[in-house]
Scaffold this motif. Structure first.
Motif, PDB file in Angstrom:
ATOM      1  N   ALA A   1     -14.965  11.371  -2.085  1.00  0.00           N
ATOM      2  CA  ALA A   1     -13.837  11.059  -2.965  1.00  0.00           C
ATOM      3  C   ALA A   1     -12.697  10.484  -2.121  1.00  0.00           C
ATOM      4  O   ALA A   1     -11.968  11.220  -1.453  1.00  0.00           O
ATOM      5  N   VAL A   2     -12.564   9.169  -2.145  1.00  0.00           N
ATOM      6  CA  VAL A   2     -11.571   8.476  -1.318  1.00  0.00           C
ATOM      7  C   VAL A   2     -10.375   8.097  -2.176  1.00  0.00           C
ATOM      8  O   VAL A   2     -10.533   7.545  -3.271  1.00  0.00           O
ATOM      9  N   ASP A   3      -9.194   8.400  -1.680  1.00  0.00           N
ATOM     10  CA  ASP A   3      -7.984   7.966  -2.373  1.00  0.00           C
ATOM     11  C   ASP A   3      -6.860   7.835  -1.359  1.00  0.00           C
ATOM     12  O   ASP A   3      -6.822   8.561  -0.352  1.00  0.00           O
ATOM     13  N   VAL A   4      -5.939   6.921  -1.631  1.00  0.00           N
ATOM     14  CA  VAL A   4      -4.816   6.715  -0.724  1.00  0.00           C
ATOM     15  C   VAL A   4      -3.772   7.815  -0.870  1.00  0.00           C
ATOM     16  O   VAL A   4      -2.958   8.047   0.024  1.00  0.00           O
ATOM     17  N   SER A   5      -3.788   8.529  -2.006  1.00  0.00           N
ATOM     18  CA  SER A   5      -2.780   9.550  -2.300  1.00  0.00           C
ATOM     19  C   SER A   5      -3.283  10.947  -1.954  1.00  0.00           C
ATOM     20  O   SER A   5      -4.219  11.453  -2.566  1.00  0.00           O
ATOM     21  N   ARG A   6      -2.623  11.569  -1.011  1.00  0.00           N
ATOM     22  CA  ARG A   6      -2.985  12.940  -0.651  1.00  0.00           C
ATOM     23  C   ARG A   6      -2.724  13.899  -1.804  1.00  0.00           C
ATOM     24  O   ARG A   6      -3.491  14.846  -2.029  1.00  0.00           O
TER      25      ARG A   6
ATOM     26  N   ALA B   1      -7.806   7.830   2.463  1.00  0.00           N
ATOM     27  CA  ALA B   1      -8.074   6.562   3.134  1.00  0.00           C
ATOM     28  C   ALA B   1      -7.866   5.430   2.145  1.00  0.00           C
ATOM     29  O   ALA B   1      -7.832   5.638   0.935  1.00  0.00           O
ATOM     30  N   ASP B   2      -7.716   4.217   2.673  1.00  0.00           N
ATOM     31  CA  ASP B   2      -7.648   3.023   1.837  1.00  0.00           C
ATOM     32  C   ASP B   2      -9.059   2.618   1.427  1.00  0.00           C
ATOM     33  O   ASP B   2      -9.999   2.736   2.222  1.00  0.00           O
ATOM     34  N   VAL B   3      -9.199   2.093   0.235  1.00  0.00           N
ATOM     35  CA  VAL B   3     -10.522   1.663  -0.207  1.00  0.00           C
ATOM     36  C   VAL B   3     -10.970   0.397   0.516  1.00  0.00           C
ATOM     37  O   VAL B   3     -12.154   0.041   0.440  1.00  0.00           O
TER      38      VAL B   3
ATOM     39  N   LYS C   1       0.824  -1.210   0.000  1.00  0.00           N
ATOM     40  CA  LYS C   1       0.000   0.000   0.000  1.00  0.00           C
ATOM     41  C   LYS C   1       0.856   1.256   0.000  1.00  0.00           C
ATOM     42  O   LYS C   1       0.526   2.242  -0.654  1.00  0.00           O
ATOM     43  N   GLU C   2       1.957   1.219   0.733  1.00  0.00           N
ATOM     44  CA  GLU C   2       2.850   2.377   0.762  1.00  0.00           C
ATOM     45  C   GLU C   2       3.467   2.618  -0.608  1.00  0.00           C
ATOM     46  O   GLU C   2       3.658   3.764  -1.022  1.00  0.00           O
ATOM     47  N   VAL C   3       3.762   1.543  -1.310  1.00  0.00           N
ATOM     48  CA  VAL C   3       4.330   1.670  -2.657  1.00  0.00           C
ATOM     49  C   VAL C   3       3.307   2.294  -3.598  1.00  0.00           C
ATOM     50  O   VAL C   3       3.621   3.208  -4.378  1.00  0.00           O
ATOM     51  N   VAL C   4       2.060   1.812  -3.528  1.00  0.00           N
ATOM     52  CA  VAL C   4       1.009   2.368  -4.379  1.00  0.00           C
ATOM     53  C   VAL C   4       0.799   3.843  -4.071  1.00  0.00           C
ATOM     54  O   VAL C   4       0.684   4.681  -4.975  1.00  0.00           O
ATOM     55  N   ARG C   5       0.757   4.187  -2.785  1.00  0.00           N
ATOM     56  CA  ARG C   5       0.571   5.589  -2.391  1.00  0.00           C
ATOM     57  C   ARG C   5       1.694   6.458  -2.957  1.00  0.00           C
ATOM     58  O   ARG C   5       1.434   7.528  -3.540  1.00  0.00           O
TER      59      ARG C   5
ATOM     60  N   SER D   1      -9.619   1.503 -10.198  1.00  0.00           N
ATOM     61  CA  SER D   1      -8.893   1.480  -8.924  1.00  0.00           C
ATOM     62  C   SER D   1      -8.831   0.114  -8.264  1.00  0.00           C
ATOM     63  O   SER D   1      -7.828  -0.206  -7.609  1.00  0.00           O
ATOM     64  N   LEU D   2      -9.842  -0.729  -8.392  1.00  0.00           N
ATOM     65  CA  LEU D   2      -9.870  -1.974  -7.629  1.00  0.00           C
ATOM     66  C   LEU D   2      -8.745  -2.918  -8.040  1.00  0.00           C
ATOM     67  O   LEU D   2      -8.283  -3.726  -7.242  1.00  0.00           O
ATOM     68  N   PHE D   3      -8.273  -2.819  -9.282  1.00  0.00           N
ATOM     69  CA  PHE D   3      -7.173  -3.666  -9.738  1.00  0.00           C
ATOM     70  C   PHE D   3      -5.829  -3.246  -9.145  1.00  0.00           C
ATOM     71  O   PHE D   3      -4.818  -3.924  -9.346  1.00  0.00           O
ATOM     72  N   LEU D   4      -5.810  -2.131  -8.400  1.00  0.00           N
ATOM     73  CA  LEU D   4      -4.594  -1.679  -7.730  1.00  0.00           C
ATOM     74  C   LEU D   4      -4.532  -2.139  -6.272  1.00  0.00           C
ATOM     75  O   LEU D   4      -3.534  -1.900  -5.589  1.00  0.00           O
ATOM     76  N   VAL D   5      -5.587  -2.795  -5.810  1.00  0.00           N
ATOM     77  CA  VAL D   5      -5.681  -3.229  -4.419  1.00  0.00           C
ATOM     78  C   VAL D   5      -5.079  -4.625  -4.278  1.00  0.00           C
ATOM     79  O   VAL D   5      -5.408  -5.516  -5.065  1.00  0.00           O
ATOM     80  N   PRO D   6      -4.196  -4.849  -3.292  1.00  0.00           N
ATOM     81  CA  PRO D   6      -3.570  -6.169  -3.148  1.00  0.00           C
ATOM     82  C   PRO D   6      -4.571  -7.304  -2.964  1.00  0.00           C
ATOM     83  O   PRO D   6      -4.381  -8.398  -3.487  1.00  0.00           O
ATOM     84  N   ASP D   7      -5.648  -7.056  -2.206  1.00  0.00           N
ATOM     85  CA  ASP D   7      -6.658  -8.083  -1.965  1.00  0.00           C
ATOM     86  C   ASP D   7      -8.037  -7.480  -2.244  1.00  0.00           C
ATOM     87  O   ASP D   7      -8.679  -6.918  -1.353  1.00  0.00           O
TER      88      ASP D   7
END
Length: 244
Positions: free
Chosen positions: A73-78, A94-96, A2-6, A114-120
């Motif tokens: 509008a939720v996103d892991v990236s500020r 926030a995380d989805v 998640k940190e890498v994606v952010r 976006s969902l294809f970027l989530v590890p699980d």
């Protein structure tokens, strides 16, 4: 991960917006997904969660919907969220898979690109089910790749394939585990130049060279894709569901 994606998306704002200005791809995906969501909703979509909102192209679409009162509008990236325009959504970092809403608070959850970027993705699907009301709907899109006029994958003859962290089949299966779903494929004519622009986004160049630093991975992607020419077809899976 998640940190890498952010970090990847924090580094991608300007290139992401340049690609969107050129192609309008994320807005188009959101418009198509919004139409599918509303076609299946028994109630008005008053509250929509834009899960993975990026710079707000999708949030603007959902906010313009009939009788929509609030888009979260939720996103892991500020850094991505800084670009969400006033009135287009309420940006929340926030995380989805840990949505900042109470149970049953939303009418729709949309994972536009976006969902294809989530590890699980199964965890995110369960979280979407948690925040949806009994008549709520969920939707997601995931890339299926680029195809030439001969029906061959653009990357078939190259030394690298452009892979998502999570495949489209896994995205579909995750939503099928929580929802009654309908699926399909959207096809867009695009150019080789826009395939290169897509991979000029550091977060997307990570599909090719995930272990390289952002600038280096973008340069390697440019070199890899330089021989491409002409027009190709880009394909996206869409999945829309209602609670089982």
């Amino acid at each position: 991960m998640k940190e890498v994606v952010r970090a990847n998306f924090d580094d991608s704002v300007s290139a992401y917006e340049a690609y969107e200005r050129r192609t309008g791809r994320f807005e188009t995906l959101a418009r198509l997904l919004d139409a599918e969501l509303r076609a299946r909703a028994d109630a008005r979509l008053r509250t929509v969660v834009d899960a993975g909102a990026g710079t707000g192209a999708s949030s603007r679409v959902f906010a313009a919907g009939e009788r929509t009162e609030r888009v979260v509008a939720v996103d892991v990236s500020r850094e991505m969220l800084r670009a969400v325009g006033r009135g287009d959504g309420h940006p929340v970092q926030a995380d989805v898979d840990r949505l900042p809403l109470v149970d049953g608070a939303a009418d729709a959850v949309a994972f536009t690109a976006s969902l294809f970027l989530v590890p699980d993705p199964a965890v995110a699907a369960r979280e979407a089910a948690r925040v949806l009301g009994s008549e709520g709907v969920v939707g997601a899109t995931a890339p299926l790749g680029w195809v030439t006029a001969d029906g061959e994958g653009v990357f078939a003859s190259l030394e690298r394939d452009s892979r998502s962290p999570t495949g489209a089949d896994e995205v579909r299966a995750a939503l099928e585990g929580e929802f009654d779903v309908a699926t399909g494929t959207w096809r867009f004519a695009t150019t080789a130049a826009d395939v290169r622009r897509f991979h000029a986004i550091p977060a997307m160049a990570a599909r090719l060279y995930p272990r390289l630093p952002p600038d280096e991975r973008v340069e390697r992607a440019r070199e890899l894709l330089e021989p491409l020419s002409g027009t190709v077809e880009q394909r996206w899976l869409w999945v829309v569901g209602t609670l089982s």
